[in-house]
Design a protein around this motif. Sequence first.
Motif, PDB file in Angstrom:
ATOM      1  N   TYR A  10       0.530  -8.333  -7.890  1.00  0.00           N
ATOM      2  CA  TYR A  10       0.874  -9.725  -7.602  1.00  0.00           C
ATOM      3  C   TYR A  10       2.363  -9.997  -7.816  1.00  0.00           C
ATOM      4  O   TYR A  10       2.962 -10.841  -7.137  1.00  0.00           O
ATOM      5  N   GLY A  11       2.972  -9.293  -8.755  1.00  0.00           N
ATOM      6  CA  GLY A  11       4.422  -9.397  -8.909  1.00  0.00           C
ATOM      7  C   GLY A  11       5.138  -8.879  -7.681  1.00  0.00           C
ATOM      8  O   GLY A  11       6.146  -9.447  -7.244  1.00  0.00           O
ATOM      9  N   TYR A  12       4.617  -7.806  -7.113  1.00  0.00           N
ATOM     10  CA  TYR A  12       5.185  -7.246  -5.890  1.00  0.00           C
ATOM     11  C   TYR A  12       5.111  -8.255  -4.752  1.00  0.00           C
ATOM     12  O   TYR A  12       6.082  -8.475  -4.022  1.00  0.00           O
ATOM     13  N   LEU A  13       3.935  -8.883  -4.607  1.00  0.00           N
ATOM     14  CA  LEU A  13       3.766  -9.883  -3.548  1.00  0.00           C
ATOM     15  C   LEU A  13       4.680 -11.092  -3.768  1.00  0.00           C
ATOM     16  O   LEU A  13       5.244 -11.644  -2.822  1.00  0.00           O
ATOM     17  N   ALA A  14       4.815 -11.502  -5.033  1.00  0.00           N
ATOM     18  CA  ALA A  14       5.675 -12.647  -5.345  1.00  0.00           C
ATOM     19  C   ALA A  14       7.117 -12.361  -4.945  1.00  0.00           C
ATOM     20  O   ALA A  14       7.796 -13.209  -4.343  1.00  0.00           O
ATOM     21  N   ASN A  15       7.605 -11.163  -5.270  1.00  0.00           N
ATOM     22  CA  ASN A  15       8.970 -10.794  -4.911  1.00  0.00           C
ATOM     23  C   ASN A  15       9.135 -10.705  -3.396  1.00  0.00           C
ATOM     24  O   ASN A  15      10.177 -11.094  -2.859  1.00  0.00           O
ATOM     25  N   TYR A  16       8.116 -10.217  -2.709  1.00  0.00           N
ATOM     26  CA  TYR A  16       8.196 -10.100  -1.252  1.00  0.00           C
ATOM     27  C   TYR A  16       8.351 -11.474  -0.610  1.00  0.00           C
ATOM     28  O   TYR A  16       9.242 -11.698   0.222  1.00  0.00           O
ATOM     29  N   PHE A  17       7.478 -12.397  -0.980  1.00  0.00           N
ATOM     30  CA  PHE A  17       7.500 -13.708  -0.327  1.00  0.00           C
ATOM     31  C   PHE A  17       8.680 -14.573  -0.787  1.00  0.00           C
ATOM     32  O   PHE A  17       9.080 -15.497  -0.084  1.00  0.00           O
ATOM     33  N   GLU A  18       9.234 -14.254  -1.962  1.00  0.00           N
ATOM     34  CA  GLU A  18      10.395 -15.016  -2.436  1.00  0.00           C
ATOM     35  C   GLU A  18      11.568 -14.884  -1.472  1.00  0.00           C
ATOM     36  O   GLU A  18      12.324 -15.835  -1.245  1.00  0.00           O
ATOM     37  N   HIS A  19      11.705 -13.699  -0.867  1.00  0.00           N
ATOM     38  CA  HIS A  19      12.814 -13.468   0.059  1.00  0.00           C
ATOM     39  C   HIS A  19      12.632 -14.233   1.372  1.00  0.00           C
ATOM     40  O   HIS A  19      13.580 -14.366   2.145  1.00  0.00           O
ATOM     41  N   PHE A  45       0.840  -1.200   0.000  1.00  0.00           N
ATOM     42  CA  PHE A  45       0.000   0.000   0.000  1.00  0.00           C
ATOM     43  C   PHE A  45       0.881   1.258   0.000  1.00  0.00           C
ATOM     44  O   PHE A  45       0.584   2.245  -0.678  1.00  0.00           O
ATOM     45  N   ARG A  46       1.970   1.186   0.742  1.00  0.00           N
ATOM     46  CA  ARG A  46       2.891   2.328   0.804  1.00  0.00           C
ATOM     47  C   ARG A  46       3.576   2.573  -0.536  1.00  0.00           C
ATOM     48  O   ARG A  46       3.694   3.712  -0.999  1.00  0.00           O
ATOM     49  N   ASP A  47       4.051   1.486  -1.195  1.00  0.00           N
ATOM     50  CA  ASP A  47       4.815   1.618  -2.440  1.00  0.00           C
ATOM     51  C   ASP A  47       3.921   1.776  -3.664  1.00  0.00           C
ATOM     52  O   ASP A  47       4.395   2.227  -4.717  1.00  0.00           O
ATOM     53  N   ASP A  48       2.649   1.359  -3.563  1.00  0.00           N
ATOM     54  CA  ASP A  48       1.694   1.510  -4.655  1.00  0.00           C
ATOM     55  C   ASP A  48       2.237   0.978  -5.984  1.00  0.00           C
ATOM     56  O   ASP A  48       2.318   1.700  -6.984  1.00  0.00           O
ATOM     57  N   PRO A  49       2.603  -0.321  -6.032  1.00  0.00           N
ATOM     58  CA  PRO A  49       3.185  -0.859  -7.272  1.00  0.00           C
ATOM     59  C   PRO A  49       2.133  -1.046  -8.358  1.00  0.00           C
ATOM     60  O   PRO A  49       0.941  -1.247  -8.073  1.00  0.00           O
ATOM     61  N   GLU A  50       2.584  -0.982  -9.612  1.00  0.00           N
ATOM     62  CA  GLU A  50       1.670  -1.211 -10.733  1.00  0.00           C
ATOM     63  C   GLU A  50       1.288  -2.682 -10.811  1.00  0.00           C
ATOM     64  O   GLU A  50       0.130  -3.026 -11.067  1.00  0.00           O
ATOM     65  N   ASP A  51       2.284  -3.570 -10.586  1.00  0.00           N
ATOM     66  CA  ASP A  51       2.051  -5.013 -10.627  1.00  0.00           C
ATOM     67  C   ASP A  51       1.881  -5.523  -9.195  1.00  0.00           C
ATOM     68  O   ASP A  51       2.859  -5.842  -8.513  1.00  0.00           O
TER      69      ASP A  51
END
Length: 540
Positions: A47-56, A39-45
């Motif tokens: 689900y891609g944002y979530l995927a990158n987050y959980f990958e770490h 919500f803070r970063d307001d990404p365009e993608d």
Amino acid sequence: MAVVTNDGDTLAVRKTKAIEYYLKNGVAEKIQDALNMMFRDDPEDVYGYLANYFEHHSISPTLTSIVATKAWCVGNIPGLSLNIYCKLKGSEKLAALCLTPALEDMAFLDAIQSCINNFMVPKLTGLNPGHQAKIDATLREAYSIYKTEQARVASDSLVLEPADESAEGSQPVPPKPTKSKTKTAKSPRHSAKARTGDKSKTGLMEHPLGYYAVPFTSQAMCVAAAAIRNIPLYAHLRQLAGVSVSDGYKRLLPVIPVLSGDGKGKLNCLKEILIIPPSNLSMQKVVNMIKKLTHHIEVHIGSKSGASRTQFNVVAPSLDKIEQGLDLLLEAMTQLGLQCGIDIFIGLSFHSDTAYDQEKQKYEIYSGVQKSCEEMRDHLEELLAKYPSIAVLINPLAIQDSDNWKLLTEQNGHHCHIIEDRSSLGDQDDVINCAKTAVCLGLEDYLCVADVLEKAVTIKGNGTAVIMKMSALTTGHFAIDMAMGVDASMVYLPSFDGELATHHINRLLQVEVELPEMAPPADSRFSVRSLSPRASPAAC
């Protein structure tokens, strides 16, 4: 009546287990954190944002299978392909596929393949490919076991032949000494061992297989780790070397041999004449310029009577003096309209250690002509005065001649790199402490990736520049990425011709596209400048 799930639990029990499972793994906290950050970063993608987050937060990858299979390299020459599989994000995936250099001996290939598949793979399985130091220590251990097993098999296979009864009581007749039909070498430099040193300094390199099975697998694991992290190989190596991100990347200067001193003629101590571009040129301009120059040398110098070629197809004209080779290069540059100090700088690489007679403390600089240590240093300084475009001297003096190394560096190191090439030092590698401005490291001279990283960090920690020397024994463009990773100043290519050079040049061009913000090397020795000869008005 309680609802029963398919596994026999009641719904209430199932809910309790689910809560315990999510609490144990911190799922709720991670999801809340991910949603707040998104919500803070307001990404365009989203689900891609979530995927990158959980990958770490996923479990570290582990090696599940490594398969070395036969492959074909350029020119239909056999090699090996190393297929590396890892358990990543809960499933097995192909992390990397690496090819060895071309190896023509099929029996040798079979031995390497057996060493990797039967001895190294069982030890590596379950390890994290990103833990390079652990990987390399495991490879050493596996190779040691392989050598022990090979020695045991060889010992068991020995069969004593029955003695010849007719020869009973007779004494063995020693063979008569024969005169060699081969001409005596004019210098110790013609000995391969003299040039390269004793490669048994680690104990593992005394067997040729050590050059391939261990380093190749070590490099392949590093490639896999970078691929899993989805970052460039040079970025992964940079982190392994502990180079600060704030340092930024600097453009690598290629050092390229254009003339060899190993041709016919009386010249005895010169190994190669090199060219180095100035620091302000883009790699594309450098490639175009060097291509024109090397083609001109091939046509106009390589075609002359007495000229030969080295292993890497570098022209080796018949030279009696160093000045002859330099004048040939300067003439070629003039004909192409290239200027010293603006378009090109010059370097010289020497066979000083093998031209030096420790007992006499003299250098056989030309066949039959010897110079004292002081005279050799004076000769080098005369060359620097006559040819001010010389910005690199590699192994200009023998490693034992430390006093003159120091004087040469003190008096000339500010305008010319005085470089120690460790690839020729053999088992003396860790005891030599010559004064120098840079050290040349070759991947083939160290068994594992971690060894090269450790040595480079030590050298840079002493305030000395690192030059990465390319090798025919490395895979693809690995050495270029290693040079970028350890923040090397230059890359010493074996030539500008052939498959190996193509890999390296293409990688340099690719890196320049990937890192357009790369700064030029902060080295005044290669800054564009007007060069005024101090001795000869005709010199450049």
